[in-house]
Design a protein around this motif. Structure first.
Motif, PDB file in Angstrom:
ATOM      1  N   HIS A  31      41.670  49.248  41.540  1.00 18.40           N
ATOM      2  CA  HIS A  31      41.728  49.366  43.138  1.00 18.40           C
ATOM      3  C   HIS A  31      43.004  48.902  43.359  1.00 18.40           C
ATOM      4  O   HIS A  31      43.963  48.534  42.865  1.00 18.40           O
ATOM      5  CB  HIS A  31      40.907  47.819  43.260  1.00 18.40           C
ATOM      6  CG  HIS A  31      39.403  47.799  42.843  1.00 18.40           C
ATOM      7  ND1 HIS A  31      39.112  47.714  41.362  1.00 18.40           N
ATOM      8  CD2 HIS A  31      38.391  47.872  43.580  1.00 18.40           C
ATOM      9  CE1 HIS A  31      37.810  47.821  41.452  1.00 18.40           C
ATOM     10  NE2 HIS A  31      37.331  47.702  42.627  1.00 18.40           N
ATOM     11  N   TRP A  61      41.155  38.407  40.337  1.00 23.68           N
ATOM     12  CA  TRP A  61      41.352  39.706  39.981  1.00 23.68           C
ATOM     13  C   TRP A  61      42.874  39.556  39.310  1.00 23.68           C
ATOM     14  O   TRP A  61      43.619  38.709  39.409  1.00 23.68           O
ATOM     15  CB  TRP A  61      41.762  40.265  41.414  1.00 23.68           C
ATOM     16  CG  TRP A  61      40.451  40.548  42.502  1.00 23.68           C
ATOM     17  CD1 TRP A  61      39.968  39.924  43.211  1.00 23.68           C
ATOM     18  CD2 TRP A  61      40.062  41.921  42.437  1.00 23.68           C
ATOM     19  NE1 TRP A  61      38.756  40.228  43.790  1.00 23.68           N
ATOM     20  CE2 TRP A  61      38.902  41.709  43.304  1.00 23.68           C
ATOM     21  CE3 TRP A  61      40.063  43.132  42.152  1.00 23.68           C
ATOM     22  CZ2 TRP A  61      37.750  42.619  43.607  1.00 23.68           C
ATOM     23  CZ3 TRP A  61      39.291  44.171  42.126  1.00 23.68           C
ATOM     24  CH2 TRP A  61      38.446  43.887  42.890  1.00 23.68           C
ATOM     25  N   THR A  92      36.607  44.986  46.607  1.00 21.54           N
ATOM     26  CA  THR A  92      35.872  46.077  46.167  1.00 21.54           C
ATOM     27  C   THR A  92      35.763  47.272  46.936  1.00 21.54           C
ATOM     28  O   THR A  92      35.574  48.200  46.574  1.00 21.54           O
ATOM     29  CB  THR A  92      34.316  45.436  46.052  1.00 21.54           C
ATOM     30  OG1 THR A  92      34.122  44.884  47.168  1.00 21.54           O
ATOM     31  CG2 THR A  92      34.192  44.389  44.768  1.00 21.54           C
ATOM     32  N   PRO A 131      43.055  43.626  45.929  1.00 22.20           N
ATOM     33  CA  PRO A 131      42.034  42.901  45.359  1.00 22.20           C
ATOM     34  C   PRO A 131      40.832  42.785  46.163  1.00 22.20           C
ATOM     35  O   PRO A 131      40.607  41.800  46.749  1.00 22.20           O
ATOM     36  CB  PRO A 131      42.757  41.765  45.050  1.00 22.20           C
ATOM     37  CG  PRO A 131      43.836  41.711  45.992  1.00 22.20           C
ATOM     38  CD  PRO A 131      44.295  43.002  45.973  1.00 22.20           C
ATOM     39  N   ASP A 170      40.185  35.741  45.288  1.00 21.33           N
ATOM     40  CA  ASP A 170      39.963  36.098  46.565  1.00 21.33           C
ATOM     41  C   ASP A 170      39.188  34.937  47.401  1.00 21.33           C
ATOM     42  O   ASP A 170      38.818  33.942  46.738  1.00 21.33           O
ATOM     43  CB  ASP A 170      39.564  37.446  46.768  1.00 21.33           C
ATOM     44  CG  ASP A 170      37.784  37.482  46.066  1.00 21.33           C
ATOM     45  OD1 ASP A 170      37.224  36.494  45.916  1.00 21.33           O
ATOM     46  OD2 ASP A 170      37.381  38.528  45.723  1.00 21.33           O
ATOM     47  N   GLN A 226      36.181  35.268  43.554  1.00 24.24           N
ATOM     48  CA  GLN A 226      36.413  36.089  42.366  1.00 24.24           C
ATOM     49  C   GLN A 226      38.189  36.496  41.968  1.00 24.24           C
ATOM     50  O   GLN A 226      38.845  36.304  42.858  1.00 24.24           O
ATOM     51  CB  GLN A 226      35.903  37.255  42.835  1.00 24.24           C
ATOM     52  CG  GLN A 226      34.502  37.370  43.034  1.00 24.24           C
ATOM     53  CD  GLN A 226      33.804  38.719  42.909  1.00 24.24           C
ATOM     54  OE1 GLN A 226      34.482  39.740  42.524  1.00 24.24           O
ATOM     55  NE2 GLN A 226      32.784  38.916  43.573  1.00 24.24           N
ATOM     56  N   TRP A 284      44.550  46.965  40.527  1.00 22.08           N
ATOM     57  CA  TRP A 284      44.074  45.540  40.542  1.00 22.08           C
ATOM     58  C   TRP A 284      42.601  45.713  40.142  1.00 22.08           C
ATOM     59  O   TRP A 284      41.904  46.963  40.133  1.00 22.08           O
ATOM     60  CB  TRP A 284      43.794  45.286  42.012  1.00 22.08           C
ATOM     61  CG  TRP A 284      44.783  44.375  42.605  1.00 22.08           C
ATOM     62  CD1 TRP A 284      45.754  45.294  43.564  1.00 22.08           C
ATOM     63  CD2 TRP A 284      45.459  43.142  42.374  1.00 22.08           C
ATOM     64  NE1 TRP A 284      46.651  44.347  43.970  1.00 22.08           N
ATOM     65  CE2 TRP A 284      46.764  43.168  43.219  1.00 22.08           C
ATOM     66  CE3 TRP A 284      45.143  42.237  41.629  1.00 22.08           C
ATOM     67  CZ2 TRP A 284      47.494  42.002  43.397  1.00 22.08           C
ATOM     68  CZ3 TRP A 284      46.230  40.899  41.793  1.00 22.08           C
ATOM     69  CH2 TRP A 284      47.141  40.850  42.649  1.00 22.08           C
ATOM     70  N   GLN A 343      39.126  43.606  38.251  1.00 19.50           N
ATOM     71  CA  GLN A 343      38.440  42.174  38.065  1.00 19.50           C
ATOM     72  C   GLN A 343      38.588  41.383  36.807  1.00 19.50           C
ATOM     73  O   GLN A 343      38.144  42.445  35.784  1.00 19.50           O
ATOM     74  CB  GLN A 343      36.839  42.050  38.680  1.00 19.50           C
ATOM     75  CG  GLN A 343      36.791  42.383  40.193  1.00 19.50           C
ATOM     76  CD  GLN A 343      35.323  42.359  40.740  1.00 19.50           C
ATOM     77  OE1 GLN A 343      34.380  42.687  39.617  1.00 19.50           O
ATOM     78  NE2 GLN A 343      35.305  42.292  41.863  1.00 19.50           N
TER      79      GLN A 343
END
Length: 130
Positions: free
Chosen positions: A57, A91, A62, A60, A85, A89, A111, A113
């Motif tokens: 990504h 990252w 989706t 950070p 975040d 979550q 980035w 997860q």
């Protein structure tokens, strides 16, 4: 920008289907100062139990997924920064070095997860839960 403004922007960006588009460059710039340097660096490997592909990504989020840039089961990366975040979550900003000889042209960074990885090496202090 303070945390409340950042959270408000993230909320508005989550409404992207109604015309708000996530500005990934801006999101990345805003997350970098709030991330924690990982020293010493962590070695991470794609967790073979969870996914066949882990996508990079540009920020950070989706919404900032790079659809044509991923690593696969068993690939390992070096983690440089940790970011949590608004939804808690985790990252990590990572660098992937290709197994090929020409490393300069085969470096990918971005980035990912943390939950998609298992630790290969890490310092003796307590690791964040994933």
């Amino acid at each position: 920008m303070n945390k409340n403004n950042f959270l408000a922007i993230l909320f508005l960006c989550s409404l992207s289907s109604t015309g708000f588009a996530m500005d990934c460059d801006q999101a990345n710039a805003m997350s970098k100062p709030k991330s924690t340097d990982i020293i010493p660096r962590w070695g991470l490997q794609v967790n073979i139990k969870h996914k066949q592909r882990v996508y990079f990504h540009t920020a950070p989020s989706t919404e900032c997924k790079l659809n044509d840039l991923f690593i696969i089961r068993g690939d390992s990366v070096t983690a440089y920064d940790l970011y949590k975040d608004a939804s808690q979550q985790e990252w990590v900003y990572v660098i992937y070095y290709s197994k090929r000889q020409d490393l300069d042209s085969e470096i990918v960074e971005g980035w990912v997860q943390l939950k998609d990885f298992e630790y290969l090496s890490f310092p003796t202090r307590k690791m964040p839960s994933s």
